[in-house]
Design a protein around this motif. Sequence first.
Motif, short mmCIF file in Angstrom:
data_model
loop_
_atom_site.label_atom_id
_atom_site.label_comp_id
_atom_site.label_asym_id
_atom_site.label_seq_id
_atom_site.Cartn_x
_atom_site.Cartn_y
_atom_site.Cartn_z
N ARG A 1 0.84 -1.20 0.00
CA ARG A 1 0.00 0.00 0.00
C ARG A 1 0.87 1.25 0.00
O ARG A 1 2.08 1.20 0.27
CB ARG A 1 -0.91 0.00 1.22
N ARG A 2 0.25 2.40 -0.27
CA ARG A 2 0.99 3.66 -0.25
C ARG A 2 1.50 4.00 1.14
O ARG A 2 2.44 4.79 1.27
CB ARG A 2 0.09 4.80 -0.76
N GLU B 1 -6.61 4.36 -4.21
CA GLU B 1 -5.21 4.28 -3.83
C GLU B 1 -4.38 3.66 -4.95
O GLU B 1 -4.86 2.83 -5.71
CB GLU B 1 -5.03 3.40 -2.58
N PRO C 1 6.52 3.59 -2.12
CA PRO C 1 5.49 4.59 -1.80
C PRO C 1 5.99 6.04 -1.92
O PRO C 1 5.29 6.91 -2.46
CB PRO C 1 5.09 4.25 -0.35
N GLU D 1 6.61 6.85 -5.63
CA GLU D 1 5.32 6.98 -6.31
C GLU D 1 4.75 8.37 -6.08
O GLU D 1 4.23 9.01 -7.01
CB GLU D 1 4.36 5.92 -5.80
N GLY D 2 4.84 8.87 -4.85
CA GLY D 2 4.34 10.22 -4.56
C GLY D 2 5.12 11.29 -5.30
O GLY D 2 4.52 12.24 -5.84
#
Length: 339
Positions: free
Chosen positions: A234-235, A273, A327, A330-331
Amino acid sequence: MPSSPVSIATFDCLPEEWRNAVVAIGNFDGMHRGHQAVLAAAQAEAEHLGAPCILLTFEPHPRSFFAPDKPLFRLTEPVMRASVASALGLNGVVVAHFDAAFAETSAEDFVRRFLIEKLQLRHAVTGYDFHFGHRRQGTPEFLQRQGILSSFGVTVVDKHGDEEGAVSSSRIRAALEEGRVEEARQLLGWTWSVAAKVVHGDRRGRDLGFPTANMVLPTSCDLRQGIYAVRYTRRDGRVHDGVASFGRRPTFDDGAPKLETFLFDFEGDLYGEMGLVSLVDWIRAEERFDSIEALVAQMNEDAATARRILANHPLADFDRRIAADWPRIEGEAEALGLA
């Protein structure tokens, strides 16, 4: 050398501390063991020079640009390339936008404008088969001559292979197209993973007792359709075991391919998400069932099989580092329009 974590950037927002670096140049679709040999040579040179080590790659893939009617099964989008680079210990990844103007750039101008003026590189490292510039006129030998003329070093890394031949992205694509996940992992050196946004489905899985995180992958994705044992990141960085189906749901609508992941022992809302699905092993091909009861029985069996597989395949250290870095990267990529 810089101690800041690896990031992803474009030439429009190039961090100052990435200048005067050792630069590994290439498409690096897959970040496989052959690519890692190039990156290891770059890191060794960077350590020798006391310089940062960065990767320069291109997006979209030049093959996708020149032949848009022939979709290319991409192994790694920019975020995954940067996540693997981070796990390997590189300082950063620069993504160059490959458009019509870039394609027309001569080999000489590529070296002058991007390597010398923008990156101010100290040393370039590339593979034996890398070509660049208009009509692929830039060869490794050309780059070496430019290095002599402009006072930067150049290392050309020979092919990296095994008993079957050179490790290549095409070999990995072929393995994934046939569901040979373990072979792909051996060639990659890490567990192949794909990231996408969780979208709303028809909620059929929830009704069957298997709520899933549904993702639409690029139409060019030629992954074999079927059932896989997976890990889902998950993020927020948490990693969950699960079982996933990639396919057309022949028992129901036989629609467009979709990746549907059931997370074990999880309750929560994942809609909207970004998630990272890592394929640990292949379980079976997709099939049509004559009844909902038969389908649910098989889904329970698949889940039990996936649990056994994952229990026998603990999260490898390299995969753990990739999942930990994904994560954040990705951001950053989302803010740059690269995700």
